[in-house]
Write a protein that holds these residues in place. Structure first.
Motif, mmCIF file in Angstrom:
data_model
loop_
_atom_site.group_PDB
_atom_site.id
_atom_site.type_symbol
_atom_site.label_atom_id
_atom_site.label_comp_id
_atom_site.label_asym_id
_atom_site.label_seq_id
_atom_site.Cartn_x
_atom_site.Cartn_y
_atom_site.Cartn_z
ATOM 1 N N VAL A 65 9.583 5.245 3.789
ATOM 2 C CA VAL A 65 10.494 4.941 2.695
ATOM 3 C C VAL A 65 10.217 5.894 1.548
ATOM 4 C CG1 VAL A 65 11.167 3.211 0.980
ATOM 5 C CG2 VAL A 65 10.633 2.502 3.297
ATOM 6 N N ALA A 66 11.262 6.441 0.975
ATOM 7 C CA ALA A 66 11.145 7.216 -0.255
ATOM 8 C C ALA A 66 11.509 6.255 -1.381
ATOM 9 C CB ALA A 66 12.080 8.414 -0.226
ATOM 10 N N TRP A 67 10.496 5.646 -1.969
ATOM 11 C CA TRP A 67 10.712 4.629 -2.998
ATOM 12 C C TRP A 67 11.285 5.253 -4.258
ATOM 13 C CZ3 TRP A 67 10.109 -0.181 -1.256
ATOM 14 C CH2 TRP A 67 9.228 -0.414 -0.209
ATOM 15 N N THR A 68 12.290 4.609 -4.823
ATOM 16 C CA THR A 68 12.791 5.028 -6.127
ATOM 17 C C THR A 68 11.895 4.412 -7.193
ATOM 18 O OG1 THR A 68 14.263 3.124 -6.425
ATOM 19 C CG2 THR A 68 15.154 5.043 -5.226
ATOM 20 N N SER A 69 12.134 4.738 -8.422
ATOM 21 C CA SER A 69 11.305 4.205 -9.502
ATOM 22 C C SER A 69 11.941 2.981 -10.160
ATOM 23 C CB SER A 69 11.063 5.283 -10.557
ATOM 24 O OG SER A 69 12.293 5.715 -11.098
ATOM 25 N N GLU A 70 12.966 2.431 -9.528
ATOM 26 C CA GLU A 70 13.662 1.278 -10.101
ATOM 27 C C GLU A 70 13.032 -0.022 -9.596
ATOM 28 O OE1 GLU A 70 18.202 -0.426 -10.536
ATOM 29 O OE2 GLU A 70 17.877 1.505 -9.569
ATOM 30 N N ALA A 71 12.561 -0.841 -10.515
ATOM 31 C CA ALA A 71 11.890 -2.100 -10.181
ATOM 32 C C ALA A 71 12.797 -3.008 -9.346
ATOM 33 C CB ALA A 71 11.481 -2.820 -11.460
ATOM 34 N N PRO A 72 12.195 -3.850 -8.497
ATOM 35 C CA PRO A 72 13.011 -4.777 -7.703
ATOM 36 C C PRO A 72 13.670 -5.823 -8.595
ATOM 37 C CG PRO A 72 10.676 -5.251 -7.405
ATOM 38 C CD PRO A 72 10.769 -4.011 -8.238
ATOM 39 N N GLU B 120 0.835 -1.208 0.000
ATOM 40 C CA GLU B 120 0.000 0.000 0.000
ATOM 41 C C GLU B 120 0.864 1.252 0.000
ATOM 42 O OE1 GLU B 120 -2.849 -0.061 3.197
ATOM 43 O OE2 GLU B 120 -3.694 -1.965 2.499
ATOM 44 N N ASN B 121 1.913 1.250 0.809
ATOM 45 C CA ASN B 121 2.828 2.383 0.863
ATOM 46 C C ASN B 121 3.516 2.580 -0.490
ATOM 47 O OD1 ASN B 121 5.754 3.465 1.446
ATOM 48 N ND2 ASN B 121 4.449 4.210 3.107
ATOM 49 N N LEU B 122 3.947 1.490 -1.086
ATOM 50 C CA LEU B 122 4.585 1.553 -2.402
ATOM 51 C C LEU B 122 3.603 2.081 -3.450
ATOM 52 C CD1 LEU B 122 6.966 0.943 -4.309
ATOM 53 C CD2 LEU B 122 6.129 -1.412 -4.437
ATOM 54 N N ALA B 123 2.358 1.610 -3.407
ATOM 55 C CA ALA B 123 1.341 2.031 -4.375
ATOM 56 C C ALA B 123 1.072 3.530 -4.305
ATOM 57 C CB ALA B 123 0.051 1.250 -4.148
ATOM 58 N N ALA B 124 1.190 4.108 -3.125
ATOM 59 C CA ALA B 124 0.958 5.540 -2.970
ATOM 60 C C ALA B 124 2.047 6.367 -3.653
ATOM 61 C CB ALA B 124 0.876 5.897 -1.487
ATOM 62 N N GLN B 125 3.267 5.824 -3.742
ATOM 63 C CA GLN B 125 4.384 6.571 -4.326
ATOM 64 C C GLN B 125 4.765 6.105 -5.727
ATOM 65 O OE1 GLN B 125 7.836 7.146 -1.748
ATOM 66 N NE2 GLN B 125 6.592 6.481 -0.012
ATOM 67 N N GLN B 126 4.767 4.800 -5.939
ATOM 68 C CA GLN B 126 5.212 4.221 -7.209
ATOM 69 C C GLN B 126 4.271 3.081 -7.606
ATOM 70 O OE1 GLN B 126 7.622 5.484 -8.984
ATOM 71 N NE2 GLN B 126 8.748 6.732 -7.533
ATOM 72 N N PRO B 127 3.031 3.389 -7.979
ATOM 73 C CA PRO B 127 2.051 2.335 -8.243
ATOM 74 C C PRO B 127 2.478 1.356 -9.346
ATOM 75 C CG PRO B 127 1.228 4.478 -8.971
ATOM 76 C CD PRO B 127 2.489 4.729 -8.206
ATOM 77 N N GLN B 128 3.289 1.796 -10.267
ATOM 78 C CA GLN B 128 3.727 0.934 -11.359
ATOM 79 C C GLN B 128 4.665 -0.184 -10.878
ATOM 80 O OE1 GLN B 128 4.898 3.978 -10.734
ATOM 81 N NE2 GLN B 128 7.098 4.011 -11.114
ATOM 82 N N LEU B 129 5.141 -0.110 -9.654
ATOM 83 C CA LEU B 129 6.080 -1.111 -9.133
ATOM 84 C C LEU B 129 5.420 -2.176 -8.263
ATOM 85 C CD1 LEU B 129 9.122 1.152 -8.189
ATOM 86 C CD2 LEU B 129 8.727 -0.119 -10.300
#
Length: 140
Positions: free
Chosen positions: A100-107, A60-69
């Motif tokens: 976390v400040a998610w980057t846009s780089e996929a895992p 959910e946290n990731l989706a708020a910042q980088q939903p494409q990941l």
């Protein structure tokens, strides 16, 4: 959010250990001898997972910042489970905030098997008696 994993996971110790080197996490499965390199947001995901955060809260946290990941992050968690690196935890720490400040780089999860035989070897019983470590005793 995702049809994948909810709940809390933990590192599958004592067989699995991990360490951070600068900005990269490395995981070693002592039972298989395989080691893993984490790239992109995988290191952050790993740290949150083994830190007791609920998987659905992380996604959910990731989706708020980088939903494409989110889809890639879900697949990453599935890989961790399939490789036996994490297991369902008995208890979690509900309500822990995720900062976390998610980057846009996929895992990314890279698997290395080149040292598996050496890592999984027993350094006392599997060593060539004349040559010594790290030469393994020939298999009969």
């Amino acid at each position: 959010m995702s049809d994948v994993f909810s709940g809390v996971y933990e590192i599958n110790s004592p067989d699995v250990v991990s360490e951070y080197f600068e900005d990269q996490a490395v995981i070693l499965n002592l039972a298989t001898g395989h080691y893993y390199s984490l790239g992109g947001i995988a290191g952050s995901l790993w740290g949150l997972l083994i830190g007791g955060h609920a998987t659905d809260a992380i996604l959910e946290n990731l989706a708020a910042q980088q939903p494409q990941l989110v889809e890639g992050a879900s697949a990453f968690v599935a890989e961790l489970i399939s490789f036996g690196l994490i297991r369902q935890a008995r208890a979690g720490a509900p309500g822990m905030s995720i900062d976390v400040a998610w980057t846009s780089e996929a895992p990314k999860l890279e698997v290395f098997e080149d040292l598996a035989e050496l890592i999984a070897a027993d350094p006392v019983h599997d060593v060539d008696l004349e040559a010594g470590w790290p030469v393994l005793r020939p298999q009969s």
